[in-house]
Design a protein around this motif. Structure first.
Motif, PDB file in Angstrom:
ATOM      1  N   GLU A  17      -4.071  -3.613  -3.682  1.00  0.00           N
ATOM      2  CA  GLU A  17      -4.776  -4.797  -3.134  1.00  0.00           C
ATOM      3  C   GLU A  17      -4.678  -5.996  -3.950  1.00  0.00           C
ATOM      4  O   GLU A  17      -4.998  -6.977  -3.500  1.00  0.00           O
ATOM      5  CB  GLU A  17      -6.281  -4.290  -3.179  1.00  0.00           C
ATOM      6  CG  GLU A  17      -6.431  -3.343  -2.284  1.00  0.00           C
ATOM      7  CD  GLU A  17      -5.743  -3.360  -0.886  1.00  0.00           C
ATOM      8  OE1 GLU A  17      -6.052  -4.392  -0.323  1.00  0.00           O
ATOM      9  OE2 GLU A  17      -5.088  -2.343  -0.214  1.00  0.00           O
ATOM     10  N   ARG A  50       0.887  -1.277   0.057  1.00  0.00           N
ATOM     11  CA  ARG A  50       0.126  -0.030  -0.180  1.00  0.00           C
ATOM     12  C   ARG A  50       0.894   1.239   0.039  1.00  0.00           C
ATOM     13  O   ARG A  50       0.466   2.077  -0.786  1.00  0.00           O
ATOM     14  CB  ARG A  50      -1.056  -0.088   1.271  1.00  0.00           C
ATOM     15  CG  ARG A  50      -2.069  -1.155   1.015  1.00  0.00           C
ATOM     16  CD  ARG A  50      -2.846  -1.121   2.136  1.00  0.00           C
ATOM     17  NE  ARG A  50      -3.748  -2.211   1.981  1.00  0.00           N
ATOM     18  CZ  ARG A  50      -3.846  -3.534   2.901  1.00  0.00           C
ATOM     19  NH1 ARG A  50      -3.226  -3.446   4.157  1.00  0.00           N
ATOM     20  NH2 ARG A  50      -4.778  -4.460   2.475  1.00  0.00           N
ATOM     21  N   PRO A  81      -4.244   2.202  -5.548  1.00  0.00           N
ATOM     22  CA  PRO A  81      -4.625   1.631  -4.498  1.00  0.00           C
ATOM     23  C   PRO A  81      -5.305   0.034  -5.035  1.00  0.00           C
ATOM     24  O   PRO A  81      -5.049  -0.979  -4.369  1.00  0.00           O
ATOM     25  CB  PRO A  81      -5.803   2.101  -3.849  1.00  0.00           C
ATOM     26  CG  PRO A  81      -5.585   3.648  -4.178  1.00  0.00           C
ATOM     27  CD  PRO A  81      -4.967   3.754  -5.607  1.00  0.00           C
TER      28      PRO A  81
END
Length: 138
Positions: A111, A100, A107
């Motif tokens: 993930e 992150r 983003p």
């Protein structure tokens, strides 16, 4: 004895997007280097890898480590000894935080990476800093 990381050295280690070059000692005594992600946590550095790679294997055998972080002609050198963290929940949390941090601009990518890392056996190392060398481009 642990050294505090403050001032310019702390600012350098907290810069967004800077990578570290980690040096470890191979079994034959030769140096081994790898470009890595890291986190600054208080006055220690946290590094993380998939189990079985060369540099974590080196650190498990010989805990001495040196890390250089550069941004152009600005650089910090950190030398110390590591402590292994094999607890998977902790190691997974560390690599997720790094994904992150290094992908803050994307983003969704971060993930996706976290999901890939979840399928791997990970190991973290806490670098107890013994020496900091600062080299701001003056």
């Amino acid at each position: 004895m642990a050294e505090r990381i403050d001032g310019w050295a702390r600012e350098m280690l907290e810069r967004e997007g800077v990578f570290g070059t980690l040096a470890t000692v191979s079994a034959d005594g030769s140096p081994f280097q790898a470009v890595i992600w890291f986190l600054l946590r208080d006055d220690t550095l946290v590094i993380n890898s998939k189990v079985g790679r060369v540099w974590p294997t080196n650190l498990l055998r010989d805990p001495r480590a040196s890390l250089v972080v550069e941004d152009g002609y600005d650089w910090d050198g950190v030398r110390g000894r590591v402590r292994a963290v094999t607890d998977q929940a902790t190691a997974q949390a560390d690599i997720a935080a790094m994904a992150r941090r290094y992908n803050a601009h994307d983003p969704a990518k971060a993930e996706r990476m976290v999901r890939i890392f979840e399928g791997q056996e990970r190991i973290s190392f806490i670098v107890d800093v013994e020496r900091v060398t600062e080299h701001p481009d003056a």
